[in-house]
Write an enzyme that holds these catalytic residues in place. Structure first.
Site, PDB file in Angstrom:
ATOM      1  N   GLN A 126      -9.165  -4.818   5.034  1.00  0.00           N
ATOM      2  CA  GLN A 126      -8.074  -5.376   4.231  1.00  0.00           C
ATOM      3  C   GLN A 126      -8.375  -6.791   3.772  1.00  0.00           C
ATOM      4  O   GLN A 126      -8.943  -7.597   4.504  1.00  0.00           O
ATOM      5  CB  GLN A 126      -6.776  -5.360   5.048  1.00  0.00           C
ATOM      6  N   CYS A 130      -1.794  -2.613   3.899  1.00  0.00           N
ATOM      7  CA  CYS A 130      -2.393  -1.936   5.050  1.00  0.00           C
ATOM      8  C   CYS A 130      -1.994  -0.467   5.084  1.00  0.00           C
ATOM      9  O   CYS A 130      -2.746   0.392   5.554  1.00  0.00           O
ATOM     10  CB  CYS A 130      -1.980  -2.625   6.349  1.00  0.00           C
ATOM     11  N   HIS A 185       2.841  -3.179  11.207  1.00  0.00           N
ATOM     12  CA  HIS A 185       1.524  -2.987  10.608  1.00  0.00           C
ATOM     13  C   HIS A 185       1.154  -1.513  10.718  1.00  0.00           C
ATOM     14  O   HIS A 185       1.497  -0.855  11.699  1.00  0.00           O
ATOM     15  CB  HIS A 185       0.520  -3.861  11.371  1.00  0.00           C
ATOM     16  N   ASN A 211      -7.368  -0.180  12.928  1.00  0.00           N
ATOM     17  CA  ASN A 211      -6.631  -1.250  12.263  1.00  0.00           C
ATOM     18  C   ASN A 211      -7.306  -1.513  10.913  1.00  0.00           C
ATOM     19  O   ASN A 211      -8.498  -1.823  10.868  1.00  0.00           O
ATOM     20  CB  ASN A 211      -6.686  -2.512  13.138  1.00  0.00           C
ATOM     21  N   TRP A 240      -7.407  -3.917   9.103  1.00  0.00           N
ATOM     22  CA  TRP A 240      -7.999  -5.246   8.951  1.00  0.00           C
ATOM     23  C   TRP A 240      -9.504  -5.218   9.225  1.00  0.00           C
ATOM     24  O   TRP A 240     -10.231  -6.124   8.840  1.00  0.00           O
ATOM     25  CB  TRP A 240      -7.345  -6.245   9.918  1.00  0.00           C
ATOM     26  N   ALA A 273      43.950  13.491 -53.908  1.00  0.00           N
ATOM     27  CA  ALA A 273      43.480  14.200 -55.101  1.00  0.00           C
ATOM     28  C   ALA A 273      44.075  13.585 -56.359  1.00  0.00           C
ATOM     29  O   ALA A 273      43.394  13.416 -57.374  1.00  0.00           O
ATOM     30  CB  ALA A 273      43.835  15.682 -55.006  1.00  0.00           C
TER      31      ALA A 273
END
Length: 725
Positions: A104, A110, A267, A294, A296, A554
């Protein structure tokens, strides 16, 4: 709304025709933004130039709209570069795509990266999303493509390979290998699909999992998880299902914060393996383990069974090799199943087909997909708490035809999963759109109404309770739940929690055995019951007033220079402007009708409806014919007029139209509401009459050319019909 009403419905018709031609399937995906990857790449190679995507340019607009928008300091030093400008020998994929290729960057996505990590566990799925016919050597033209499932269709998304960098480092997703770029380019294609990189900030892992597979997701809260959760997880991975999990953060300020044990709250993690191992020093002891990643690419669990924990001593070398155990700060780690249940709060399983995970059999499921739309003032009725409008929501008839093979205790039941997904909310975030709170209820259809395709009316829902419903209304992209009901006929009502919330959705039903589900669409037809003209002896005071007015008009115009002589002899004919004066003089005396007066355009449409000789004017006979219609429609209007306010609530419009002799479907009611209701979702008298005039005129025009429910017109015929209506 991103479309004008006419533009939206034209676009919808085109999409429906494409589906009939097989477009949108895996083998024939739709071209996102109309771009053909093969043709564009060939063009670049022929010109010896690198592709530049003007539909998703290397600009701030593609980065975002708020935190990554023009006013943000974060974007000032971002430079878009191609991989060949970033490193030597760039590669699309190095040594096969794996979960370590996803690290990431400076974007809160994430949830997306956890799903990509799961995707790498199944090569077949991976290379469906990431086509293999692309590289940085042979056939390189600066152009790449990826395929995603999007609300029932597969789409092919083309991008160029210019990627945001800062100090020559990738700003967003990157691979552990500096010269590998497939994950960064996949993220870019997904950002293009949703309008910008910033649109990917914050989400649910299941959203991306489904966009990679077209599967359906089931959620389990750990505190309510079934006893067989380990078995469910293991079987799901064996089937190629994708899994994500997370730890809820109760305090918003502590979002994505590390705990003492190395786990991160708020997360998303990927579940990449579930195994049971025999511990060597405890011959009879087995331990259940779960492997997680993870996104990351770092920050790992430091408790029992973490990379360097003492527990690994209890396993043989063969067991450790089988588990691919290694001590590396790569974001991937093992933990015991018991610790997994204690520390994580929810798990999401995306089933490629929603197989019955709770038993040992693998079933093939029947899938039916329906698109729908909530339109404010017409079909956005809100939940059951709003009985006056709930019944106007789109309705889908479900027929469960065969019971399950494995029904227990002589129970005759059908298993099925209902999935309600709201569309395009992420893409429209920059316009202020948030996820609606959505849900659905299921009602059993009485046997005497089986096969009846009419929209269920308000009274049905006032006097019948739901047979089943989703656990709760929730502001997620998708609400999914599994049910078991007896074979029979049901109606599913998807809705937002609050009424008047406008948006599109897709409703999918998966069942173990045969089922059919379809939107309840009334048959489109009209009863042209024209009120018989009153004879002279039956004329009311109002009729006499009209004759007098007509004769007065008319007489007033008979001496005008250049006035044509009527084909009816000495009787004059009324023009649209004169008709406007007559109608407005009479209607103004009815204080119970809310009207701004008939417009000249409306009166022209009225003349077109009853103008039998094509003169563009009305004789007295045609005039009386028209007025009899208006009187009939006036009675219907008064019947549905709310609190004598002289207006009709737009939700009641479908009943009023039905009483006027027209049976329409939900799409047409939606169009009518958008076309004729005011900002308060009310329809005044002149708008009501204008609508019915247009309906009858177009029905009549269609029936003149009808051939088995379809018509074929030249451009001239089409314009003749539509311009004089």
């Amino acid at each position: 709304m991103p479309y004008t009403p006419s533009g939206f419905f034209c676009d919808r018709l085109i999409r429906e025709r494409e589906r009939r031609d097989g477009e949108g399937s895996l083998s024939k995906p739709l071209r996102f933004s109309g771009q053909d990857f093969t043709a564009l790449r060939q063009e670049c190679l022929a010109k010896k130039s690198l592709f530049e995507d003007d539909t998703f340019p290397a600009s701030v607009e593609s980065l975002g709209y708020r935190e990554l928008g023009h006013k943000s300091n974060k974007v000032k030093n971002i430079v878009w570069r191609r991989p060949k400008e970033i490193c030597e020998n760039p590669q699309f994929i190095v040594g096969g795509a794996s979960r370590t290729d996803i690290c990431q960057g400076d974007l809160g996505d994430c949830w997306l990266l956890a799903a990509i990590a799961c995707l790498t566990l199944n090569e077949k799925l991976l290379y469906r999303v990431v086509p293999q016919d692309q590289s940085y050597s042979e056939g390189y033209g600066g152009i790449f493509h990826f395929q995603f499932w999007r609300y029932g269709d597969w789409v092919d998304v083309v991008i160029d390979d210019r990627i945001p960098t800062f100090n020559n480092q990738l700003v967003f997703t990157k691979s552990a290998e500096r010269n590998e770029f497939w994950s960064a380019l996949l993220e870019k294609a997904y950002a293009k699909l949703h309008g910008s990189y910033e649109a990917l900030k914050g989400g649910n892992t299941t959203e991306a999992m489904e966009d990679f597979t077209g599967g359906v997701t089931e959620f389990y809260e750990m505190k309510e998880a079934p006893k067989e959760l380990y078995k469910i997880m293991k079987k799901a991975l064996e089937r190629g299902s994708m899994m994500g999990c997370s730890i809820d953060s109760l305090v918003p300020a502590r979002f994505e914060t590390r705990t003492v044990s190395g786990l991160v709250k708020g997360h998303a993690y990927s579940v990449t393996a579930v195994e049971e191992c025999k511990q060597s020093q405890h011959k009879a002891s087995k331990v259940r383990l779960v492997r997680l990643r993870n996104p990351w690419g770092q920050v790992e669990w430091n408790g029992p069974w973490s990379d360097n924990s003492k527990e690994w001593v209890s396993l043989s070398k063969g067991e450790k090799d089988q588990l691919q155990h290694q001590s590396a700060e790569d974001g991937e780690f093992w933990m015991s199943f018991e610790d997994f249940k204690k520390n994580y709060t929810k798990i999401e399983i995306c089933n490629l087909t929603p197989d019955a995970l709770e038993d040992d059999k693998i079933h093939k499921w029947t899938v039916s997909v329906n698109e729908g739309r909530w339109v404010r003032g017409c079909s956005a009725g809100g939940c059951r708490n709003y009985p006056d409008t709930f019944w106007t929501n789109p309705q889908f008839r479900l027929r469960l035809l065969e019971e399950d093979d494995d029904s227990e205790d002589n129970e005759v039941a059908c298993s099925f999963v209902v999935s309600l997904m709201q569309k395009n909310r992420r893409k429209e975030r920059k316009l202020g759109a948030n996820l609606f709170t959505i849900g659905f209820a299921i009602y059993e259809v009485p046997k005497e109404m089986h096969g009846n395709k009419q929209h269920m009316q308000k009274d049905f829902f006032l006097f019948n309770s739901s047979k089943a419903r989703c656990k709760s209304y929730i502001n997620l992209r998708e609400v999914t739940q599994r049910f078991r009901l007896s074979p029979g006929e049901y109606v599913i009502i998807p809705s937002t929690y609050e009424p008047h919330q406008e948006g599109e959705f897709i409703l999918r039903v998966f069942s173990e055995k045969r089922n059919t589900s379809e939107e309840i669409e009334n048959r489109i037809e009209a009863d042209h019951t024209v009120p018989a003209p009153a004879n002279a002896g039956e004329e009311s005071e109002e009729d006499q007033q009209f004759r007098s007015l007509f004769q007065q008009i008319a007489a007033d115009v008979s001496t005008m220079p250049g006035r044509p002589v009527s084909a009816w002899g000495s009787e004059m004919e009324v023009t649209a402007n004169e008709l406007k004066n007559v109608l407005n003089r009479v209607v103004s005396k009815h204080k119970d009708l809310n009207t701004e007066g008939f417009s000249l355009e409306c009166c022209r449409s009225m003349i077109a409806l009853v103008d039998m000789d094509g003169t563009g004017r009305l004789s007295l006979q045609e005039f009386r014919h028209l007025w009899n219609k208006i009187k009939q429609w006036q009675g219907i209007f008064r019947h549905y007029s709310s609190d004598q306010a002289g207006i009709i609530n737009s939700y009641e419009m479908r009943n009023a139209i039905n009483d006027a002799g027209f049976r329409l479907n939900n799409q047409l009611y939606d169009i009518i509401t958008m076309r004729y209701a005011n900002e308060g979702m009310n329809i005044d008298f002149d708008s009501f009459i204008s609508c019915l005039v247009r309906l009858e005129a177009m029905f009549r025009a269609f029936q003149a050319f009808d051939q088995d429910g379809t018509i074929r017109l030249s451009v001239l015929e089409w314009l003749q019909l539509t311009m004089y209506a």
